[in-house]
Design a protein around this motif. Structure first.
Motif, short mmCIF file in Angstrom:
data_model
loop_
_atom_site.label_atom_id
_atom_site.label_comp_id
_atom_site.label_asym_id
_atom_site.label_seq_id
_atom_site.Cartn_x
_atom_site.Cartn_y
_atom_site.Cartn_z
N LEU A 13 1.80 12.29 3.36
CA LEU A 13 1.24 11.33 2.66
C LEU A 13 0.74 11.88 1.27
CD1 LEU A 13 -0.24 8.62 4.76
CD2 LEU A 13 1.58 8.35 3.53
N LYS A 14 -0.11 13.04 1.44
CA LYS A 14 -0.67 13.72 0.43
C LYS A 14 0.35 14.38 -0.70
CE LYS A 14 -5.27 15.04 1.90
NZ LYS A 14 -6.13 15.93 2.24
N MET A 15 1.32 14.82 0.16
CA MET A 15 2.53 15.58 -0.56
C MET A 15 3.37 14.33 -1.57
SD MET A 15 2.35 18.94 -0.26
CE MET A 15 3.82 19.41 -0.74
N LYS A 16 3.60 13.38 -0.83
CA LYS A 16 4.27 12.22 -1.28
C LYS A 16 3.51 11.82 -2.64
CE LYS A 16 5.35 7.41 -0.09
NZ LYS A 16 5.45 6.31 0.81
N LEU A 17 2.21 11.81 -2.41
CA LEU A 17 1.44 11.17 -3.63
C LEU A 17 1.64 12.27 -4.97
CD1 LEU A 17 -2.28 10.21 -2.55
CD2 LEU A 17 -0.48 8.92 -3.78
N LYS A 18 1.42 13.51 -4.57
CA LYS A 18 1.59 14.73 -5.51
C LYS A 18 2.93 14.75 -6.15
CE LYS A 18 0.63 19.59 -5.93
NZ LYS A 18 0.11 20.78 -5.32
N SER A 19 3.89 14.78 -5.29
CA SER A 19 5.26 14.95 -6.01
C SER A 19 5.76 13.51 -6.81
CB SER A 19 6.44 15.03 -4.98
OG SER A 19 6.42 13.84 -3.91
N ASN A 20 4.86 12.39 -6.74
CA ASN A 20 5.20 11.33 -7.39
C ASN A 20 4.34 11.11 -8.60
OD1 ASN A 20 7.67 9.74 -6.48
ND2 ASN A 20 6.54 10.18 -4.42
N GLY A 21 3.50 12.19 -8.95
CA GLY A 21 2.82 12.28 -10.17
C GLY A 21 1.55 11.29 -10.26
N TYR A 22 1.03 11.14 -8.79
CA TYR A 22 -0.25 10.22 -8.78
C TYR A 22 -1.59 11.15 -9.58
CZ TYR A 22 -4.34 8.06 -6.64
OH TYR A 22 -5.54 7.75 -6.34
N THR A 23 -1.99 10.16 -10.32
CA THR A 23 -3.39 10.40 -10.98
C THR A 23 -4.43 9.66 -10.32
OG1 THR A 23 -2.22 11.05 -12.97
CG2 THR A 23 -4.58 10.92 -13.16
N LYS A 24 -5.40 10.55 -9.82
CA LYS A 24 -6.70 9.75 -9.10
C LYS A 24 -7.42 9.00 -9.94
CE LYS A 24 -10.36 10.57 -5.97
NZ LYS A 24 -11.12 11.49 -5.41
N ASN A 25 -7.65 7.81 -9.56
CA ASN A 25 -8.73 6.89 -10.39
C ASN A 25 -10.16 7.55 -10.25
OD1 ASN A 25 -10.39 4.60 -11.16
ND2 ASN A 25 -8.41 3.48 -10.96
N LYS A 26 -10.99 7.42 -11.24
CA LYS A 26 -12.32 7.86 -11.19
C LYS A 26 -13.19 6.81 -10.41
CE LYS A 26 -11.63 11.30 -14.02
NZ LYS A 26 -10.26 11.85 -13.56
N THR A 27 -12.70 5.69 -10.33
CA THR A 27 -13.83 4.60 -9.76
C THR A 27 -14.18 4.76 -8.26
OG1 THR A 27 -12.54 2.87 -10.85
CG2 THR A 27 -14.14 2.24 -9.39
N ASP A 41 0.97 -1.35 0.03
CA ASP A 41 -0.13 -0.18 0.14
C ASP A 41 0.75 1.27 0.05
OD1 ASP A 41 -2.79 -1.01 0.02
OD2 ASP A 41 -2.50 -1.50 1.96
N TYR A 42 0.58 2.09 -0.92
CA TYR A 42 1.28 3.48 -1.04
C TYR A 42 1.11 4.31 0.49
CZ TYR A 42 4.04 6.94 -3.42
OH TYR A 42 5.03 7.87 -3.61
N LEU A 43 -0.10 4.34 0.69
CA LEU A 43 -0.49 5.45 1.68
C LEU A 43 -0.47 4.67 2.95
CD1 LEU A 43 -3.75 6.77 -0.07
CD2 LEU A 43 -1.50 7.85 0.15
N GLN A 44 0.81 4.69 3.51
CA GLN A 44 1.07 4.39 4.86
C GLN A 44 2.48 4.92 5.36
OE1 GLN A 44 2.30 0.21 5.32
NE2 GLN A 44 3.09 -0.11 3.23
N ALA A 45 2.15 5.32 6.59
CA ALA A 45 3.56 6.00 7.01
C ALA A 45 3.57 5.75 8.58
CB ALA A 45 3.54 7.40 6.85
N SER A 46 4.73 5.83 9.19
CA SER A 46 4.88 5.80 10.71
C SER A 46 4.32 6.75 11.33
CB SER A 46 6.55 5.63 10.96
OG SER A 46 6.58 5.40 12.37
N CYS A 47 3.46 6.67 12.45
CA CYS A 47 2.83 7.62 13.30
C CYS A 47 2.49 7.36 14.61
CB CYS A 47 1.54 8.19 12.34
SG CYS A 47 0.85 9.57 13.18
N CYS A 48 2.99 8.03 15.49
CA CYS A 48 2.54 8.02 16.93
C CYS A 48 3.06 6.42 17.38
CB CYS A 48 1.14 8.02 17.09
SG CYS A 48 0.45 9.66 16.59
N LYS A 49 4.26 6.16 16.82
CA LYS A 49 4.60 4.67 17.16
C LYS A 49 3.83 3.71 16.55
CE LYS A 49 6.87 6.33 21.48
NZ LYS A 49 6.85 6.24 22.86
#
Length: 146
Positions: free
Chosen positions: A132-146, A67-75
């Protein structure tokens, strides 16, 4: 800042039939709609069978999808299925008043871990969501319409 959040019993399946994953080849974010992975960045294209979609990573045949949308947060690990799910979590965490309909025990909110629900973690979680949102944007993410 939104002061109120109403949990109407939304289920995880209501966020779309896709997951934002890391392309197994180029590591950029793509939307995976089973059973085919198609990367708009590098052209990776593969049909996968017998997928088991678990949280954070899920093995499928010889490829492990992350999964791309995951990050360490609050242990812990903050995880979202896709951008719609991430936005929902952001709205929930940002709210100062969180209302729930009684007896909705299968909703996304009812399944959240305590550390996400805890107001003392609000600023760190919102900061992680922004990253996470910035990571998506900086890596050229194009949102799926589904």
């Amino acid at each position: 800042m939104d002061k109120r959040f109403n949990d109407n019993g939304k289920l995880l399946t209501e966020f779309g039939k896709f997951r934002t994953i890391e392309c197994p080849s180029c590591k950029k974010p793509i939307d995976y709609i089973p059973p085919r992975i198609v990367c708009i960045h590098c052209g990776f294209n593969k049909e996968l069978k017998n997928q088991t979609m678990l949280y954070q990573s899920f093995p499928i045949s010889s490829i492990e999808l992350k999964d791309y949308l995951q990050a360490s947060c609050c242990k812990n690990v903050l995880w979202a299925q896709n951008l719609n799910h991430l936005k929902f979590l952001e709205d929930y965490v940002r709210a100062e008043l969180r209302e729930r309909k009684p007896n909705i025990n299968r909703s996304v909110i009812s399944q959240l871990p305590k550390w996400i629900k805890d107001a003392k973690n609000r600023s760190e979680i919102l900061k992680t969501i922004k990253v996470l949102k910035m990571k998506l944007k900086s890596n050229g993410y194009t949102k799926n319409k589904t």
